[in-house]
Write an enzyme that holds these catalytic residues in place. Structure first.
Site, PDB file in Angstrom:
ATOM      1  N   SER A 106       0.827  -1.198   0.000  1.00 10.06           N
ATOM      2  CA  SER A 106       0.000   0.000   0.000  1.00 10.06           C
ATOM      3  C   SER A 106       0.870   1.260   0.000  1.00 10.06           C
ATOM      4  O   SER A 106       1.684   1.448  -0.899  1.00 10.06           O
ATOM      5  CB  SER A 106      -0.949  -0.066   1.204  1.00 10.06           C
ATOM      6  OG  SER A 106      -1.874   0.981   1.196  1.00 10.06           O
ATOM      7  N   HIS A 131      -2.394  -1.315  -4.205  1.00  9.11           N
ATOM      8  CA  HIS A 131      -3.859  -1.346  -4.315  1.00  9.11           C
ATOM      9  C   HIS A 131      -4.385   0.087  -4.249  1.00  9.11           C
ATOM     10  O   HIS A 131      -3.626   1.037  -4.118  1.00  9.11           O
ATOM     11  CB  HIS A 131      -4.501  -2.245  -3.242  1.00  9.11           C
ATOM     12  CG  HIS A 131      -4.335  -1.756  -1.837  1.00  9.11           C
ATOM     13  ND1 HIS A 131      -4.824  -2.450  -0.747  1.00  9.11           N
ATOM     14  CD2 HIS A 131      -3.738  -0.653  -1.312  1.00  9.11           C
ATOM     15  CE1 HIS A 131      -4.540  -1.796   0.359  1.00  9.11           C
ATOM     16  NE2 HIS A 131      -3.881  -0.698   0.043  1.00  9.11           N
TER      17      HIS A 131
END
EC number: 3.4.21.92
Length: 202
Positions: A106, A131
């Protein structure tokens, strides 16, 4: 009753050094800071981001022409906290070399990719995951709509920046960040998130 941070700080090793004035003891992270190494470990949040930013600014003031090494082992976290670190990395004069140890997921992956081109590395068994930003806002419907719009704006901006750092087309980044997308160290190199897998110190 001891809290987690007390226990954690008690477990940080101390390093003793001999100097002309006698012995000096440092915690291990302070000693590594002398070698221009910063550790970004755990959840990216405001307090941690402030500490990382302070260390980056300190090392710039010490030697503006020497590289800084940012070691990342993080599951990600707050976008705003991460962007404070990212913007400082881009702002300061020294090149920031990034190294993934363990995982960079992330926001951790975004910071990894944001290092100086040609100086971004993964260790062989580390994992990288990209993501889209997560939203967990609760409240009135109108406020939820405002926050949803904000998240979409952040998502687009992060994708644009990731496209710039990786050299991948924006459409591919948008597709690949739609769900959790895990990569090995080699796959992260192929994708352009890092420049090389580092197996031995050169």
């Amino acid at each position: 009753m001891h809290n987690a941070s007390d226990i954690q700080s008690a477990l940080v090793p101390m390093v003793i050094e001999q100097t002309a004035k006698g012995e000096r003891s440092f915690d291990i992270y302070s000693r590594l800071l002398k070698e221009r190494i910063i550790f970004l470990v755990g959840q990216v949040e405001e307090h941690m981001a402030n500490l990382i930013v302070a260390q980056l600014l300190f090392l710039e003031s010490e030697s503006p022409d020497k590289d800084i090494f940012l070691y990342i082992n993080s599951p990600g976290g707050s976008v705003t906290a991460g962007m404070a670190i990212y913007d400082t990395m881009q702002f300061i004069k020294p090149n920031v070399s990034t190294v993934c140890i363990g995982q960079a997921a992330s926001m951790g992956a975004f910071l990894l990719a944001g290092g100086e081109k040609g100086k971004r590395f993964c260790l062989p068994n580390s994992r990288v995951m990209i993501h889209q930003p997560l939203g967990g806002f609760q409240g009135q419907a109108s406020d939820i709509a405002i926050h949803a719009q904000e998240i979409l704006g952040i998502k687009h901006k992060l994708n644009l920046m990731l496209s710039e750092h990786t050299g991948q087309p924006l459409e591919l980044i948008e597709r690949d960040t739609d769900r959790d997308n895990f990569m090995s160290a080699t796959q992260a190199v192929e994708y352009g998130l890092v420049d090389a897998v580092m197996t031995k110190r050169g």
